[in-house]
Design an enzyme around this catalytic site. Structure first.
Site, PDB file in Angstrom:
ATOM      1  CG  ASP A  91       4.476  65.797  -9.086  1.00  0.00           C
ATOM      2  OD1 ASP A  91       3.566  66.444  -9.610  1.00  0.00           O
ATOM      3  OD2 ASP A  91       4.246  64.802  -8.361  1.00  0.00           O
ATOM      4  CE  LYS A 100       4.120  64.400 -12.598  1.00  0.00           C
ATOM      5  NZ  LYS A 100       3.295  65.621 -12.472  1.00  0.00           N
TER       6      LYS A 100
HETATM    7  P1  NDP Z   1       5.361  68.481  -2.169  1.00  0.00           P
HETATM    8  O1  NDP Z   1       6.329  67.388  -2.136  1.00  0.00           O
HETATM    9  O2  NDP Z   1       5.836  69.891  -2.079  1.00  0.00           O
HETATM   10  O3  NDP Z   1       4.274  68.292  -1.017  1.00  0.00           O
HETATM   11  C1  NDP Z   1       3.496  67.135  -0.961  1.00  0.00           C
HETATM   12  C2  NDP Z   1       2.608  67.215   0.260  1.00  0.00           C
HETATM   13  O4  NDP Z   1       1.663  66.149   0.200  1.00  0.00           O
HETATM   14  C3  NDP Z   1       3.383  67.004   1.560  1.00  0.00           C
HETATM   15  O5  NDP Z   1       2.738  67.714   2.597  1.00  0.00           O
HETATM   16  C4  NDP Z   1       3.291  65.507   1.754  1.00  0.00           C
HETATM   17  O6  NDP Z   1       3.432  65.061   3.086  1.00  0.00           O
HETATM   18  C5  NDP Z   1       1.887  65.227   1.269  1.00  0.00           C
HETATM   19  N1  NDP Z   1       1.811  63.853   0.765  1.00  0.00           N
HETATM   20  C6  NDP Z   1       2.556  63.310  -0.223  1.00  0.00           C
HETATM   21  N2  NDP Z   1       2.256  62.007  -0.380  1.00  0.00           N
HETATM   22  C7  NDP Z   1       1.313  61.745   0.537  1.00  0.00           C
HETATM   23  C8  NDP Z   1       0.589  60.587   0.856  1.00  0.00           C
HETATM   24  N3  NDP Z   1       0.821  59.422   0.215  1.00  0.00           N
HETATM   25  N4  NDP Z   1      -0.335  60.662   1.845  1.00  0.00           N
HETATM   26  C9  NDP Z   1      -0.545  61.839   2.507  1.00  0.00           C
HETATM   27  N5  NDP Z   1       0.120  62.980   2.233  1.00  0.00           N
HETATM   28  C10 NDP Z   1       1.013  62.937   1.254  1.00  0.00           C
HETATM   29  O7  NDP Z   1       4.516  68.271  -3.511  1.00  0.00           O
HETATM   30  P2  NDP Z   1       3.585  69.295  -4.295  1.00  0.00           P
HETATM   31  O8  NDP Z   1       2.936  70.227  -3.353  1.00  0.00           O
HETATM   32  O9  NDP Z   1       4.368  69.827  -5.426  1.00  0.00           O
HETATM   33  O10 NDP Z   1       2.509  68.293  -4.913  1.00  0.00           O
HETATM   34  C11 NDP Z   1       1.270  68.015  -4.285  1.00  0.00           C
HETATM   35  C12 NDP Z   1       0.279  67.502  -5.314  1.00  0.00           C
HETATM   36  O11 NDP Z   1       0.073  68.485  -6.315  1.00  0.00           O
HETATM   37  C13 NDP Z   1       0.703  66.246  -6.087  1.00  0.00           C
HETATM   38  O12 NDP Z   1      -0.445  65.487  -6.375  1.00  0.00           O
HETATM   39  C14 NDP Z   1       1.281  66.806  -7.372  1.00  0.00           C
HETATM   40  O13 NDP Z   1       1.238  65.870  -8.414  1.00  0.00           O
HETATM   41  C15 NDP Z   1       0.322  67.948  -7.609  1.00  0.00           C
HETATM   42  N6  NDP Z   1       0.774  69.017  -8.503  1.00  0.00           N
HETATM   43  C16 NDP Z   1       1.957  69.666  -8.261  1.00  0.00           C
HETATM   44  C17 NDP Z   1       2.335  70.707  -9.087  1.00  0.00           C
HETATM   45  C18 NDP Z   1       3.572  71.500  -8.837  1.00  0.00           C
HETATM   46  O14 NDP Z   1       3.799  72.461  -9.568  1.00  0.00           O
HETATM   47  N7  NDP Z   1       4.376  71.209  -7.827  1.00  0.00           N
HETATM   48  C19 NDP Z   1       1.547  71.068 -10.273  1.00  0.00           C
HETATM   49  C20 NDP Z   1       0.292  70.369 -10.380  1.00  0.00           C
HETATM   50  C21 NDP Z   1      -0.046  69.370  -9.530  1.00  0.00           C
HETATM   51  P3  NDP Z   1       4.808  64.350   3.531  1.00  0.00           P
HETATM   52  O15 NDP Z   1       5.813  65.438   3.568  1.00  0.00           O
HETATM   53  O16 NDP Z   1       4.496  63.768   4.865  1.00  0.00           O
HETATM   54  O17 NDP Z   1       5.119  63.307   2.504  1.00  0.00           O
HETATM   55  O1  2IT Z   2       1.472  67.928 -12.258  1.00  0.00           O
HETATM   56  C1  2IT Z   2       1.969  68.959 -12.747  1.00  0.00           C
HETATM   57  O2  2IT Z   2       1.354  69.662 -13.558  1.00  0.00           O
HETATM   58  C2  2IT Z   2       3.324  69.353 -12.323  1.00  0.00           C
HETATM   59  N1  2IT Z   2       3.909  68.693 -11.475  1.00  0.00           N
HETATM   60  C3  2IT Z   2       4.007  70.521 -12.967  1.00  0.00           C
HETATM   61  C4  2IT Z   2       4.657  70.130 -14.253  1.00  0.00           C
HETATM   62  C5  2IT Z   2       5.506  71.185 -14.897  1.00  0.00           C
HETATM   63  O3  2IT Z   2       6.084  70.846 -15.938  1.00  0.00           O
HETATM   64  O4  2IT Z   2       5.590  72.322 -14.425  1.00  0.00           O
END
Ligand code: NDP
Ligand code: 2IT
Length: 450
Positions: free
Chosen positions: A166, A126
């Site tokens: 992420d 990461k």
């Molecule tokens: P994005 O940046 O697309 O969206 C994040 C969302 O979460 C936004 O709505 C953001 O609000 C909110 N958020 C972030 N930080 C905070 C906080 N401290 N408190 C409250 N709300 C918060 O990210 P993703 O959707 O990609 O990721 C979301 C989660 O999913 C993370 O935990 C990530 O690690 C996990 N994840 C992502 C994957 C991927 O493929 N993208 C794969 C597996 C897991 P704001 O805009 O106001 O910051």
């Molecule tokens: O937390 C996760 O699994 C991700 N942000 C996706 C990682 C990836 O390599 O697609």
């Protein structure tokens, strides 16, 4: 707790006292591994736990970049290359002001077991930066991504380490990072990043994969109780990549999503977010980069301002925390249980505090931990690597079918493993042990220097 496990945990805390979320992630995994450590003495004999909690390598670097006023700003960049026993390091990059080495160690550690569960050959890593993309112009983000890649390029590669997105890193950032990589190296690299756009090497369904996969996992959990998503009320937190596509899949499977959030607050739409409203959210968040509050103003629904944007007081059947770590505290978990929640699928990484997880498990709620439930994203990243290696691409239907199959396999594996260790239906134990065993065995096979 078993003495051996306790001593490993204590060493982790002593070595890096400030890294709370990393300690939390390690403790959760170590505790649930206890029955496997007892059953298979080889893990203790080979000091596997001592080795698996220590990242293979951490790179930390300076990222200077010029803001819109021509002033030089400095951020910190990291790549935590945690474990490469079963494949090249693989995992996302996070851009958020809360990013520290400890946060990325927690995420890298989780990624090791998650990637193992996918059945694809990917190790865990990461990275990211404390850069805050909010309020930045496209040019500033481009400038920052270029500067980050000036350092990162020397540490990545298809057989070494393959980053992706992420929090704060989506299609726009991956585009700038990839452009910079090519400019520096004069090389496309077979697959040096995933989450690329479909026109230049990205996989179809990668944007959808984490959200869709999470709902597929919930679907499998519901099946064990003869239930499905039709007519169920769902609450989703976040409104970014994972939340958007979890919502889309819920709608497709007949559930009604009544809430979304961001870090400023949450909206409650009791009529349900339909395809059209979701398209509006996607434009708001991915193009206009606005706040979820604007949904409430536009569609005339309730908005609650909170500092962590948690909609967990709403009565629902399905809860999909899809924003960030520790966003569901013990009080909120209790509220969800009291309101009759049937299933919780963690779209985010470690969104539920440990006491909250306990509450869900004790109350018999179907609880899909992030490592299993959100593994769909990295799975399709693995499929993107496979397609790039073949110089070929698969259709949406083909990738979606493979994703669905992988999520069903992860569920079956976690379920079977929980049963094997006498804790049937405890997906925390099932996922942690199943993910661990494959990596640990690979480490033993490859000798004591691994
Ligand atoms: P994005 O940046 O697309 O969206 C994040 C969302 O979460 C936004 O709505 C953001 O609000 C909110 N958020 C972030 N930080 C905070 C906080 N401290 N408190 C409250 N709300 C918060 O990210 P993703 O959707 O990609 O990721 C979301 C989660 O999913 C993370 O935990 C990530 O690690 C996990 N994840 C992502 C994957 C991927 O493929 N993208 C794969 C597996 C897991 P704001 O805009 O106001 O910051
Ligand atoms: O937390 C996760 O699994 C991700 N942000 C996706 C990682 C990836 O390599 O697609």
């Amino acid at each position: 707790m078993d003495k051996y496990i306790e001593s490993v945990y204590n060493q982790v805390v002593e070595k890096d006292p400030g890294q709370d979320v990393f300690h939390q992630a390690v403790l959760e995994v170590l505790e649930s591994l206890e029955p496997a450590i007892k059953k298979y003495p080889k893990y203790k004999e080979n000091s596997i736990l001592e080795r698996i909690v220590e990242p293979e390598r951490i790179i930390q670097f300076r990222i200077p970049w010029k803001d819109r006023d021509g002033k030089i700003q400095v951020n910190r960049g990291y790549r935590v290359q945690f474990n490469s026993a079963i494949g090249p390091y693989k995992g996302g990059l996070r851009f958020h002001p809360t990013v520290t080495q400890g946060v990325l160690k927690f995420l890298g550690f989780e990624q090791v077991f998650k990637n193992s569960l996918t059945t694809l050959p990917m190790g865990g890593g990461k990275g990211g930066s404390d850069f805050d993309p909010k309020g930045k112009t496209d040019a500033e983000v481009e400038n920052f991504c270029e500067s980050l890649m000036f350092e990162l390029y020397r540490h990545i590669g298809q057989f070494i380490d393959v980053p992706a997105g992420d929090i704060g890193v989506g299609a726009r950032e991956i585009g700038y990072l990839y452009g910079a990589y090519r400019k520096i190296t004069n090389n496309h690299g077979t697959c040096v990043l995933t989450g690329k756009s479909a026109g230049w090497g990205g996989s179809l369904i990668r944007p959808e994969a984490t959200g869709y996969g999470c709902v597929y996992f919930v679907q499998e959990m519901l099946k064990t109780r003869g239930e499905d998503l039709k007519g169920k009320k769902a609450v989703v937190s976040g409104s970014g990549n994972v939340a958007q596509y979890a919502t889309e899949k819920c709608i497709q499977l007949g559930a009604k999503v009544i809430a979304l959030s961001d870090s400023s607050g949450w909206i409650h739409d009791s009529d349900g977010i339909d395809e059209e409203k979701l398209a509006w959210v996607m434009d708001l968040k991915n193009v206009r980069r606005g706040r979820i509050k604007e949904y409430a103003e536009h569609f005339k629904v309730d908005y609650t301002e909170t500092k962590d944007g948690s909609p967990w007081s709403l009565k629902c059947d399905i809860a999909l925390p899809s924003a960030t770590q520790n966003e569901v505290d013990a009080k909120e978990a209790k509220m969800l249980v009291d309101n009759g929640v049937l299933a919780v699928g963690e779209g985010a990484n470690m969104p539920t505090v440990p006491e909250g997880v306990e509450i869900f498990l004790e109350s018999g709620v179907l609880f899909g931990p992030g490592k299993a439930a959100n593994a769909g994203g990295v799975s399709v990243s693995g499929l993107e690597m496979a397609q790039n290696s073949q110089r070929f691409f698969w259709t949406r239907e083909e990738v979606d079918a493979k994703l669905h199959q992988i999520m069903q396999n992860i569920h079956a594996n976690a379920y079977k493993t929980s049963e094997l260790f006498g804790m049937k239906g405890n997906y925390v134990v099932g996922a942690n042990i199943a993910g661990f065993v494959k990596v640990a065995d690979a480490m033993i096979d490859q000798g004591h220097r691994i």
